[in-house]
Design a protein around this motif. Structure first.
Motif, PDB file in Angstrom:
ATOM      1  N   VAL A  46     -42.358  38.483  16.161  1.00  0.00           N
ATOM      2  CA  VAL A  46     -43.643  38.887  15.784  1.00  0.00           C
ATOM      3  C   VAL A  46     -44.803  38.677  16.963  1.00  0.00           C
ATOM      4  N   GLN A  47     -45.416  39.533  16.841  1.00  0.00           N
ATOM      5  CA  GLN A  47     -46.544  39.849  17.968  1.00  0.00           C
ATOM      6  C   GLN A  47     -47.802  40.275  17.139  1.00  0.00           C
ATOM      7  N   LEU A  48     -49.079  39.449  17.309  1.00  0.00           N
ATOM      8  CA  LEU A  48     -50.142  39.694  16.525  1.00  0.00           C
ATOM      9  C   LEU A  48     -51.379  39.776  17.892  1.00  0.00           C
ATOM     10  N   GLN A  49     -52.162  40.613  17.821  1.00  0.00           N
ATOM     11  CA  GLN A  49     -53.333  40.837  18.671  1.00  0.00           C
ATOM     12  C   GLN A  49     -54.597  41.437  17.880  1.00  0.00           C
ATOM     13  N   ALA A  50     -55.329  40.393  17.974  1.00  0.00           N
ATOM     14  CA  ALA A  50     -56.904  40.433  17.390  1.00  0.00           C
ATOM     15  C   ALA A  50     -57.765  40.703  18.182  1.00  0.00           C
ATOM     16  N   SER A  51     -58.917  41.461  17.790  1.00  0.00           N
ATOM     17  CA  SER A  51     -59.950  41.900  18.595  1.00  0.00           C
ATOM     18  C   SER A  51     -61.165  42.057  17.564  1.00  0.00           C
ATOM     19  N   GLY A  52     -62.375  42.330  18.010  1.00  0.00           N
ATOM     20  CA  GLY A  52     -63.344  42.773  17.358  1.00  0.00           C
ATOM     21  C   GLY A  52     -64.492  41.625  17.392  1.00  0.00           C
ATOM     22  N   GLY A  53     -64.091  40.201  18.024  1.00  0.00           N
ATOM     23  CA  GLY A  53     -65.217  39.420  17.847  1.00  0.00           C
ATOM     24  C   GLY A  53     -66.266  39.492  18.778  1.00  0.00           C
ATOM     25  N   GLY A  54     -67.506  38.533  18.766  1.00  0.00           N
ATOM     26  CA  GLY A  54     -68.597  38.818  19.482  1.00  0.00           C
ATOM     27  C   GLY A  54     -69.638  38.082  19.086  1.00  0.00           C
ATOM     28  N   LEU A  55     -70.699  38.228  19.589  1.00  0.00           N
ATOM     29  CA  LEU A  55     -72.045  37.785  19.442  1.00  0.00           C
ATOM     30  C   LEU A  55     -72.933  38.365  18.280  1.00  0.00           C
ATOM     31  N   VAL A  56     -73.500  37.724  17.247  1.00  0.00           N
ATOM     32  CA  VAL A  56     -74.077  38.633  16.387  1.00  0.00           C
ATOM     33  C   VAL A  56     -75.389  37.550  15.888  1.00  0.00           C
ATOM     34  N   ARG A  73     -44.333  44.527   4.081  1.00  0.00           N
ATOM     35  CA  ARG A  73     -43.661  43.593   3.336  1.00  0.00           C
ATOM     36  C   ARG A  73     -44.101  42.415   3.718  1.00  0.00           C
ATOM     37  N   THR A  74     -45.279  41.872   4.524  1.00  0.00           N
ATOM     38  CA  THR A  74     -45.429  40.821   5.201  1.00  0.00           C
ATOM     39  C   THR A  74     -46.999  40.144   4.674  1.00  0.00           C
ATOM     40  N   ASN A  75     -46.831  39.035   4.216  1.00  0.00           N
ATOM     41  CA  ASN A  75     -48.081  38.397   4.128  1.00  0.00           C
ATOM     42  C   ASN A  75     -49.337  38.212   5.177  1.00  0.00           C
ATOM     43  N   MET A  76     -50.262  38.627   5.116  1.00  0.00           N
ATOM     44  CA  MET A  76     -51.098  38.597   6.282  1.00  0.00           C
ATOM     45  C   MET A  76     -52.590  37.652   6.016  1.00  0.00           C
ATOM     46  N   ALA A  77     -53.107  37.087   7.180  1.00  0.00           N
ATOM     47  CA  ALA A  77     -54.178  36.377   6.583  1.00  0.00           C
ATOM     48  C   ALA A  77     -55.179  36.336   7.855  1.00  0.00           C
ATOM     49  N   TYR A  79     -61.435  33.113  15.160  1.00  0.00           N
ATOM     50  CA  TYR A  79     -60.662  33.608  14.148  1.00  0.00           C
ATOM     51  C   TYR A  79     -59.369  34.187  14.574  1.00  0.00           C
ATOM     52  N   TYR A  80     -58.236  33.674  13.866  1.00  0.00           N
ATOM     53  CA  TYR A  80     -56.972  34.076  14.195  1.00  0.00           C
ATOM     54  C   TYR A  80     -56.337  34.720  13.071  1.00  0.00           C
ATOM     55  N   CYS A  81     -55.567  35.791  13.475  1.00  0.00           N
ATOM     56  CA  CYS A  81     -54.590  36.526  12.633  1.00  0.00           C
ATOM     57  C   CYS A  81     -53.429  35.789  12.535  1.00  0.00           C
ATOM     58  N   ASN A  82     -53.105  35.681  10.838  1.00  0.00           N
ATOM     59  CA  ASN A  82     -51.797  35.169  10.840  1.00  0.00           C
ATOM     60  C   ASN A  82     -50.787  36.016   9.926  1.00  0.00           C
ATOM     61  N   ALA A  83     -49.459  35.858  10.222  1.00  0.00           N
ATOM     62  CA  ALA A  83     -48.502  36.571   9.633  1.00  0.00           C
ATOM     63  C   ALA A  83     -47.351  35.292   8.958  1.00  0.00           C
ATOM     64  N   HIS A  84     -47.356  35.595   7.821  1.00  0.00           N
ATOM     65  CA  HIS A  84     -46.207  34.711   7.312  1.00  0.00           C
ATOM     66  C   HIS A  84     -44.919  35.549   6.870  1.00  0.00           C
ATOM     67  N   VAL A  85     -43.766  35.046   7.802  1.00  0.00           N
ATOM     68  CA  VAL A  85     -42.521  35.758   7.426  1.00  0.00           C
ATOM     69  C   VAL A  85     -41.661  34.736   7.041  1.00  0.00           C
ATOM     70  N   TRP A  86     -40.667  34.325   7.929  1.00  0.00           N
ATOM     71  CA  TRP A  86     -39.779  32.972   7.574  1.00  0.00           C
ATOM     72  C   TRP A  86     -40.614  31.482   8.029  1.00  0.00           C
ATOM     73  N   ARG A  87     -41.648  32.125   8.978  1.00  0.00           N
ATOM     74  CA  ARG A  87     -42.777  31.007   9.352  1.00  0.00           C
ATOM     75  C   ARG A  87     -43.924  31.569   9.453  1.00  0.00           C
ATOM     76  N   ASP A  88     -44.824  30.825   9.927  1.00  0.00           N
ATOM     77  CA  ASP A  88     -46.170  31.278  10.475  1.00  0.00           C
ATOM     78  C   ASP A  88     -46.144  31.768  11.939  1.00  0.00           C
ATOM     79  N   PHE A  89     -46.681  33.097  12.029  1.00  0.00           N
ATOM     80  CA  PHE A  89     -46.860  33.535  13.321  1.00  0.00           C
ATOM     81  C   PHE A  89     -48.424  33.678  13.710  1.00  0.00           C
TER      82      PHE A  89
END
Length: 113
Positions: free
Chosen positions: A1-11, A30-34, A92-102
């Protein structure tokens, strides 16, 4: 499982940002995301969760300001953050919970007062 987050910045306080997370390697629908965040010197905490059944939940301090959503066709997770406060400053981190956390690499959000 690969996750790539974007969109952060200074505000500035009161502003908005939208985070995006692209996922691969899992049946996204079918994946719980957080979204989690970690501020300097603090433990990583759950910000918002999107279950595979479509239920969203939020940490108390972001209720009414943040909205988590997902696009199962594009395999993307989003976090719309409005009325940002300096205390929202964190990685901020993107998380996917499948059989473990990614975890993906985090994206920095900095809110200035």
């Amino acid at each position: 499982v690969q996750l790539q987050a974007s969109g952060g910045g200074l505000v500035q306080a009161g502003g908005s940002l939208r985070l995006s997370c692209a996922a691969s390697g899992t049946v996204f629908s079918r994946t719980n995301m957080a979204w989690y965040r970690q501020a300097p010197g603090k433990q990583r905490e759950l910000v918002a969760n999107s279950s595979s059944s479509g239920i969203q939940s939020y940490e108390d301090s972001v209720k009414g300001r943040f909205t988590i959503s997902r696009d199962n066709v594009r395999r993307r997770l989003y976090l719309q953050m409005n009325s940002l406060k300096p205390e929202d400053t964190a990685v901020y981190y993107c998380n996917a919970h499948v059989w473990r956390d990614f975890w993906g690499k985090g994206t920095q959000v900095t809110v200035s007062s």
